[in-house]
Motif scaffolding. Structure first.
Motif, short mmCIF file in Angstrom:
data_model
loop_
_atom_site.label_atom_id
_atom_site.label_comp_id
_atom_site.label_asym_id
_atom_site.label_seq_id
_atom_site.Cartn_x
_atom_site.Cartn_y
_atom_site.Cartn_z
N ALA A 35 36.30 43.00 43.66
CA ALA A 35 36.80 42.56 42.31
C ALA A 35 38.28 42.29 42.05
O ALA A 35 39.14 42.48 42.94
CB ALA A 35 36.27 44.02 41.47
N ALA A 36 38.52 41.65 41.06
CA ALA A 36 39.70 41.10 40.71
C ALA A 36 40.05 41.31 39.12
O ALA A 36 39.27 41.50 38.46
CB ALA A 36 39.91 39.86 41.13
N GLN A 44 45.34 41.80 40.13
CA GLN A 44 45.11 43.00 41.18
C GLN A 44 43.74 42.49 42.04
O GLN A 44 42.73 41.99 41.29
CB GLN A 44 44.80 44.24 40.34
N LEU A 45 43.67 42.68 43.16
CA LEU A 45 42.48 42.27 44.01
C LEU A 45 42.06 43.44 45.04
O LEU A 45 42.90 44.11 45.61
CB LEU A 45 42.78 41.28 45.01
N VAL A 53 38.37 51.09 51.09
CA VAL A 53 38.91 50.07 50.24
C VAL A 53 40.56 49.78 49.77
O VAL A 53 41.13 50.94 49.77
CB VAL A 53 38.28 50.70 48.57
N LEU A 54 40.94 48.73 49.79
CA LEU A 54 42.28 48.56 49.80
C LEU A 54 42.67 47.69 48.37
O LEU A 54 41.69 46.78 48.33
CB LEU A 54 43.00 47.87 50.96
N LEU A 55 43.40 47.97 47.25
CA LEU A 55 43.87 47.33 46.36
C LEU A 55 45.09 46.77 46.31
O LEU A 55 46.11 47.65 46.49
CB LEU A 55 43.73 48.25 45.17
N GLU A 148 36.60 42.52 37.29
CA GLU A 148 35.68 41.77 37.30
C GLU A 148 35.17 41.45 38.81
O GLU A 148 35.88 41.34 39.86
CB GLU A 148 35.82 40.14 36.81
N PRO A 149 33.70 41.36 39.09
CA PRO A 149 33.13 41.05 40.41
C PRO A 149 33.69 40.03 41.17
O PRO A 149 33.84 38.89 40.16
CB PRO A 149 31.75 41.53 40.27
N VAL A 150 33.83 39.95 42.26
CA VAL A 150 34.27 38.73 43.12
C VAL A 150 33.13 38.30 44.02
O VAL A 150 32.85 39.20 44.74
CB VAL A 150 35.54 38.73 43.68
N SER A 151 32.53 37.36 44.11
CA SER A 151 31.57 37.04 45.15
C SER A 151 32.18 36.37 46.30
O SER A 151 33.16 35.62 46.34
CB SER A 151 30.66 36.06 44.56
N SER A 152 31.52 37.11 47.37
CA SER A 152 31.99 36.43 48.85
C SER A 152 31.02 36.71 50.07
O SER A 152 30.21 37.33 49.60
CB SER A 152 33.49 37.33 49.13
#
Length: 373
Positions: A35-36, A44-45, A53-55, A148-152
């Motif tokens: 998410a970003a 922020q990612l 989990v890393l931010l 917001e979700p990030v598709s990958s």
């Protein structure tokens, strides 16, 4: 009573605009973007591999980054640890009553996917803040409200969880730091050697006059999924020479902080080969490490091939029944400070104390060989 930290939610990094840490975590180490968020001058990612989990907080702005604090630090660093607690308001009040500075009072965050409350408190390590998080049970997002979700594409799955967190400390400061985490967050001493005195820890000497490391560890109370905290400080030495890894971190980071994160991998050979193939850089010990008397037999008895471990710089400590394998990356930052460790355990609970001694010894032996050559 101390605040109950149930689990480690994420580790946050602070980097300047345009820094490639987020890209590198994905491309080189197999983390998958979750998410970003872009707002208030921050990008922020959040990235994940297994339960790790890393931010990455990139930039600077007029307001603090969501779920964190701008450390206003001159160099990129791992700046924040986020722990889940049952009740943020109660936890913040309890810590304040014990003399802990609450830098960000409880904040409520809500979006269409759920709600959460967080607060940020000052840790005893100047460059590291702690976020206390309470997320509602009905939250549905991939990370936290406000993102917001990030598709990958799915990641390679090299890493399953965070095994330990190692703090680089100034000489003599470890006992006070340990007491803070025990008093405020309920951690307890984890002996690294039989009968270990928590005020002394485990001293890993590199040899007469060569210094070494003092390691002391804390574990969370039963029922909590918080990684082991390891405190590392340099031992005094009488000889001159290059800085050891802790001294170098303190000098280039500008003080104590999170020196490295140990990431557990179920297959360290596969993970190391994948990292190198992707362009990641691993530290390579001198050939003398693998040429120590008995080292080849030790590796074979553990079910591994010496040449495969040597090819990627993988270290082994222990015996055939209880051992660990570990390999270290080069620094993720140009300042040569923070790095990652990949670790695989087969019954062993330590942190490669034998490897520390062996590496120091092998470095010395290699230096002698180079002088004779």
């Amino acid at each position: 009573m101390a605040v109950c930290a149930r689990r480690l939610c994420h580790i946050a990094f602070h980097v300047p605009p345009g820094h490639l840490l987020g890209r590198d975590l994905q491309r080189l180490f197999g983390f998958q973007p979750l998410a970003a968020r872009e707002a208030d001058g921050w990008r922020q990612l959040a990235l994940r591999s297994g339960d790790a989990v890393l931010l990455v907080n990139e930039g600077a702005g007029p307001r603090e980054p969501l779920y964190g604090l701008d450390p206003c630090h001159a160099v990129p660093s791992a700046a924040n640890l986020c722990f889940e607690v049952p009740d943020v308001g109660e936890a913040a009040r309890a810590l304040a009553a014990r003399g802990c500075a609450v830098q960000v009072p409880p904040v409520d965050v809500r979006d269409a996917r759920g709600a959460a409350t967080y607060a940020v408190v000052r840790s005893p390590v100047a460059r590291l803040s702690l976020t206390l998080l309470e997320q509602r049970a009905d939250a549905r997002g991939p990370f936290l409200p406000g993102f917001e979700p990030v598709s990958s594409a799915p990641g390679p799955g090299w890493v399953s969880h965070v095994d330990h967190l190692t703090l680089a400390c100034t000489p003599g400061s470890t006992p006070a730091l340990m007491r803070w985490f025990q008093h405020h967050l309920g951690f307890c001493h984890l002996p690294l050697s039989p009968g270990e005195d928590p005020e002394v820890g485990l001293e890993v000497s590199a040899g007469p006059g060569l210094g070494g490391l003092r390691l002391t560890a804390l574990q969370a109370p039963p029922g909590c999924t918080v990684p082991t905290l390891v405190f590392a400080e340099s031992l005094p030495r009488s000889t001159t020479g290059d800085q050891d890894q802790v001294e170098q971190f303190l000098a280039r980071h500008g003080g104590p902080g999170l020196q490295h994160v140990g990431l557990y991998t179920p297959s360290i050979v596969e993970a190391a080969e994948g990292v190198v193939a992707a362009g990641g850089r691993l530290l390579t010990p001198p050939d003398a490490y693998y040429q120590q008397p008995g080292k080849e037999r030790q590796i074979l008895d553990a079910g591994h091939q010496p040449h495969l471990l040597a090819r990627q710089g993988i270290l082994l400590d222990g015996d055939r029944d209880q051992f660990l394998l570990q390999v270290f990356t080069k620094s993720l930052f140009a300042e040569d400070t923070f790095f990652l460790e990949l670790i695989q355990r087969q019954g062993a609970t330590g942190f490669g104390q034998g490897n520390i001694r062996a590496l120091w010894q092998s470095v010395q032996e290699q230096a002698v060989r180079d002088q004779k050559a």
